[in-house]
Write an enzyme that holds these catalytic residues in place. Sequence first.
Site, PDB file in Angstrom:
ATOM      1  N   ARG A  30      -2.415  -1.981  -3.639  1.00  0.00           N
ATOM      2  CA  ARG A  30      -3.682  -1.265  -3.458  1.00  0.00           C
ATOM      3  C   ARG A  30      -3.620   0.027  -4.277  1.00  0.00           C
ATOM      4  O   ARG A  30      -2.660   0.784  -4.182  1.00  0.00           O
ATOM      5  CB  ARG A  30      -3.861  -0.905  -1.987  1.00  0.00           C
ATOM      6  CG  ARG A  30      -5.052  -0.020  -1.782  1.00  0.00           C
ATOM      7  CD  ARG A  30      -5.007   0.682  -0.458  1.00  0.00           C
ATOM      8  NE  ARG A  30      -6.152   1.556  -0.344  1.00  0.00           N
ATOM      9  CZ  ARG A  30      -6.145   2.724   0.307  1.00  0.00           C
ATOM     10  NH1 ARG A  30      -5.049   3.127   0.911  1.00  0.00           N
ATOM     11  NH2 ARG A  30      -7.221   3.458   0.365  1.00  0.00           N
TER      12      ARG A  30
ATOM     13  N   ARG B 247     -12.104  15.521   7.825  1.00  0.00           N
ATOM     14  CA  ARG B 247     -12.837  15.902   6.603  1.00  0.00           C
ATOM     15  C   ARG B 247     -14.290  16.229   6.931  1.00  0.00           C
ATOM     16  O   ARG B 247     -14.884  15.603   7.804  1.00  0.00           O
ATOM     17  CB  ARG B 247     -12.808  14.766   5.578  1.00  0.00           C
ATOM     18  CG  ARG B 247     -11.438  14.495   5.041  1.00  0.00           C
ATOM     19  CD  ARG B 247     -11.426  13.283   4.121  1.00  0.00           C
ATOM     20  NE  ARG B 247     -10.378  12.363   4.505  1.00  0.00           N
ATOM     21  CZ  ARG B 247     -10.297  11.096   4.141  1.00  0.00           C
ATOM     22  NH1 ARG B 247     -11.236  10.565   3.371  1.00  0.00           N
ATOM     23  NH2 ARG B 247      -9.311  10.332   4.542  1.00  0.00           N
TER      24      ARG B 247
ATOM     25  N   LYS C  86       3.191   0.715   3.239  1.00  0.00           N
ATOM     26  CA  LYS C  86       2.909  -0.403   4.136  1.00  0.00           C
ATOM     27  C   LYS C  86       3.020  -1.701   3.352  1.00  0.00           C
ATOM     28  O   LYS C  86       2.694  -1.728   2.166  1.00  0.00           O
ATOM     29  CB  LYS C  86       1.492  -0.289   4.690  1.00  0.00           C
ATOM     30  CG  LYS C  86       1.335   0.855   5.654  1.00  0.00           C
ATOM     31  CD  LYS C  86       0.016   0.734   6.389  1.00  0.00           C
ATOM     32  CE  LYS C  86      -0.260   1.984   7.180  1.00  0.00           C
ATOM     33  NZ  LYS C  86      -1.587   2.493   7.040  1.00  0.00           N
TER      34      LYS C  86
ATOM     35  N   HIS D  33     -12.839   2.857  -0.389  1.00  0.00           N
ATOM     36  CA  HIS D  33     -12.867   1.744   0.585  1.00  0.00           C
ATOM     37  C   HIS D  33     -13.550   0.506   0.005  1.00  0.00           C
ATOM     38  O   HIS D  33     -14.045  -0.338   0.756  1.00  0.00           O
ATOM     39  CB  HIS D  33     -13.642   2.117   1.882  1.00  0.00           C
ATOM     40  CG  HIS D  33     -13.060   3.236   2.667  1.00  0.00           C
ATOM     41  ND1 HIS D  33     -13.856   4.202   3.256  1.00  0.00           N
ATOM     42  CD2 HIS D  33     -11.794   3.540   2.986  1.00  0.00           C
ATOM     43  CE1 HIS D  33     -13.080   5.065   3.895  1.00  0.00           C
ATOM     44  NE2 HIS D  33     -11.819   4.686   3.747  1.00  0.00           N
TER      45      HIS D  33
ATOM     46  N   ASN E 141     -14.247  -0.520  17.162  1.00  0.00           N
ATOM     47  CA  ASN E 141     -13.862  -0.300  18.571  1.00  0.00           C
ATOM     48  C   ASN E 141     -14.757   0.627  19.383  1.00  0.00           C
ATOM     49  O   ASN E 141     -14.894   0.439  20.587  1.00  0.00           O
ATOM     50  CB  ASN E 141     -12.438   0.270  18.616  1.00  0.00           C
ATOM     51  CG  ASN E 141     -11.425  -0.733  18.095  1.00  0.00           C
ATOM     52  OD1 ASN E 141     -11.196  -1.768  18.713  1.00  0.00           O
ATOM     53  ND2 ASN E 141     -10.828  -0.443  16.950  1.00  0.00           N
TER      54      ASN E 141
ATOM     55  N   ASN F 220       0.871  -1.172   0.000  1.00  0.00           N
ATOM     56  CA  ASN F 220       0.000   0.000   0.000  1.00  0.00           C
ATOM     57  C   ASN F 220       0.913   1.229   0.000  1.00  0.00           C
ATOM     58  O   ASN F 220       1.406   1.643   1.053  1.00  0.00           O
ATOM     59  CB  ASN F 220      -0.898  -0.028   1.236  1.00  0.00           C
ATOM     60  CG  ASN F 220      -1.874   1.136   1.268  1.00  0.00           C
ATOM     61  OD1 ASN F 220      -1.826   2.024   0.401  1.00  0.00           O
ATOM     62  ND2 ASN F 220      -2.748   1.151   2.257  1.00  0.00           N
TER      63      ASN F 220
ATOM     64  N   GLU G 228      -8.344  -5.608   4.172  1.00  0.00           N
ATOM     65  CA  GLU G 228      -8.161  -5.269   2.753  1.00  0.00           C
ATOM     66  C   GLU G 228      -6.963  -6.006   2.157  1.00  0.00           C
ATOM     67  O   GLU G 228      -6.980  -6.405   0.992  1.00  0.00           O
ATOM     68  CB  GLU G 228      -7.969  -3.754   2.610  1.00  0.00           C
ATOM     69  CG  GLU G 228      -9.257  -2.988   2.890  1.00  0.00           C
ATOM     70  CD  GLU G 228      -9.025  -1.577   3.392  1.00  0.00           C
ATOM     71  OE1 GLU G 228      -8.637  -1.430   4.575  1.00  0.00           O
ATOM     72  OE2 GLU G 228      -9.231  -0.630   2.617  1.00  0.00           O
TER      73      GLU G 228
HETATM   74  P1  AMP Z   1      -8.664   3.781  11.005  1.00  0.00           P
HETATM   75  O1  AMP Z   1      -8.594   4.912  10.036  1.00  0.00           O
HETATM   76  O2  AMP Z   1      -9.503   2.641  10.520  1.00  0.00           O
HETATM   77  O3  AMP Z   1      -7.307   3.336  11.478  1.00  0.00           O
HETATM   78  O4  AMP Z   1      -9.428   4.322  12.311  1.00  0.00           O
HETATM   79  C1  AMP Z   1      -8.904   5.317  13.134  1.00  0.00           C
HETATM   80  C2  AMP Z   1      -9.984   5.769  14.100  1.00  0.00           C
HETATM   81  O5  AMP Z   1     -10.388   4.641  14.879  1.00  0.00           O
HETATM   82  C3  AMP Z   1      -9.546   6.840  15.070  1.00  0.00           C
HETATM   83  O6  AMP Z   1     -10.543   7.847  15.133  1.00  0.00           O
HETATM   84  C4  AMP Z   1      -9.470   6.124  16.394  1.00  0.00           C
HETATM   85  O7  AMP Z   1      -9.881   6.934  17.457  1.00  0.00           O
HETATM   86  C5  AMP Z   1     -10.470   5.002  16.254  1.00  0.00           C
HETATM   87  N1  AMP Z   1     -10.139   3.889  17.151  1.00  0.00           N
HETATM   88  C6  AMP Z   1     -10.779   3.586  18.281  1.00  0.00           C
HETATM   89  N2  AMP Z   1     -10.229   2.543  18.907  1.00  0.00           N
HETATM   90  C7  AMP Z   1      -9.208   2.154  18.180  1.00  0.00           C
HETATM   91  C8  AMP Z   1      -8.239   1.123  18.312  1.00  0.00           C
HETATM   92  N3  AMP Z   1      -8.235   0.269  19.334  1.00  0.00           N
HETATM   93  N4  AMP Z   1      -7.300   1.038  17.346  1.00  0.00           N
HETATM   94  C9  AMP Z   1      -7.299   1.889  16.297  1.00  0.00           C
HETATM   95  N5  AMP Z   1      -8.203   2.881  16.130  1.00  0.00           N
HETATM   96  C10 AMP Z   1      -9.144   3.026  17.056  1.00  0.00           C
END
Ligand code: AMP
Length: 401
Positions: free
Chosen positions: A90, A241, A14, A180, A335, A7, A386
Amino acid sequence: MKILVINAGSSSMKYQLIDMTDESVIAKGNCERIGVDGHFKHKTGDGREYETDVVMNNHTEAFVQIKNALLDENYGVIKNLSEVSAIGHRIVQGGSLFSESTIVTEDVIKGIESLIPLAPLHNAAHVQGIRACLEVFGKDVPEVVVFDTAFHSTMPQKAFMYPVPYEYYEKYAVRRYGFHGTSHRYVSQRCADLMGKDIKDLKIITCHLGNGSSITAIDGGKVVDTSMGLTPLDGIMMGTRTGALDPSVVTFIAEKEHFSPTDMDTVLNKKSGLLGISGVSSDDRDVTAAAESGNERAQLAIDILEYEILKYIGSYTAVLGGVDAIVFTAGIGENQYTHRENVCKKLAFAGVKVDEEVNKKSIRGVEGRISAPDSKVDVFVIPTNEELVIARDTMKLVQGD
Ligand code: AMP
């Protein structure tokens, strides 16, 4: 068969090496701050970790780090580069050119390049990634590209057209593409598997909620609408955003503040959303914590986010003519269980009922149904993957399947 999944972003790259015999991750890592100074992280499936500051001036130098780490005496996972059977990339924007994954050829690279105006940061970086990969791994290792937009290519025209003069669609391909897609595809299929049903018989709404968020309506395995648009700025409010808003807000603020289009782009993409409203952070954990300790703007940010998720689920339920399952995925979706609970409570009118205890425990990688047994709609938390979809598509294509 071992497949390397890449990615490539503008300043980061990554990677995951996946063993397709059992789909396990043998190693993964990230080249950060490419072209700035450089930081490299590598972790093996059996828990060996390696991290170092190392200058990476470009993507080719980053690939050399990946190659060296995979072959390293102490942190390596392969003896010879030939063990990497194929590489899957990706790609964010496939435009109208690519509706499915494909093997990389010079024409395909040119196609991805031609879409750079629609995704300037992403597609340019992807092309650099592919070319660097060819340089370091050689032309004999087949490469495959998997597009974020491809899963959404089934949207009907009434869903993907913007009601601006038709000539802009013809001249510049201005339309909704959605993003996505690989995540929505993975979790919707996984949802059908968990329900023990054929996806062809299901109406599913998938909510990918992370720093970037999008919600998708899927009928019989085909996308009929999705919240992101020409770019990943459309749809629900995100970390930084805006999501969708009255376009006049843009021209109004630009005039008042004497902002250029680039200035406005920064405001809309980097200074808005959870961060802009709360003034606390773009990270949902920080904003939720601030709201819980009484910060009113943080609470407002959370209220807006949950309200927008609810609005999309409501409108997509109407678009689909009902819904069999709702899926939550990505950082927030997997989460932040209070958002899931609050949104689902408001959907009680549609027969949605969440088991609050199960919901609370469904965090940090837990997969499963969070709806109560008597809920009319199944609700799931499904950690997205993904990289696995990219690896599976890559394997299929290189095997000529
Ligand atoms: P992502 O873009 O999918 O990595 O999601 C990031 C968002 O997920 C952020 O707003 C984080 O606050 C929320 N989040 C909540 N809990 C977790 C967790 N355990 N690990 C990663 N992201 C989290």
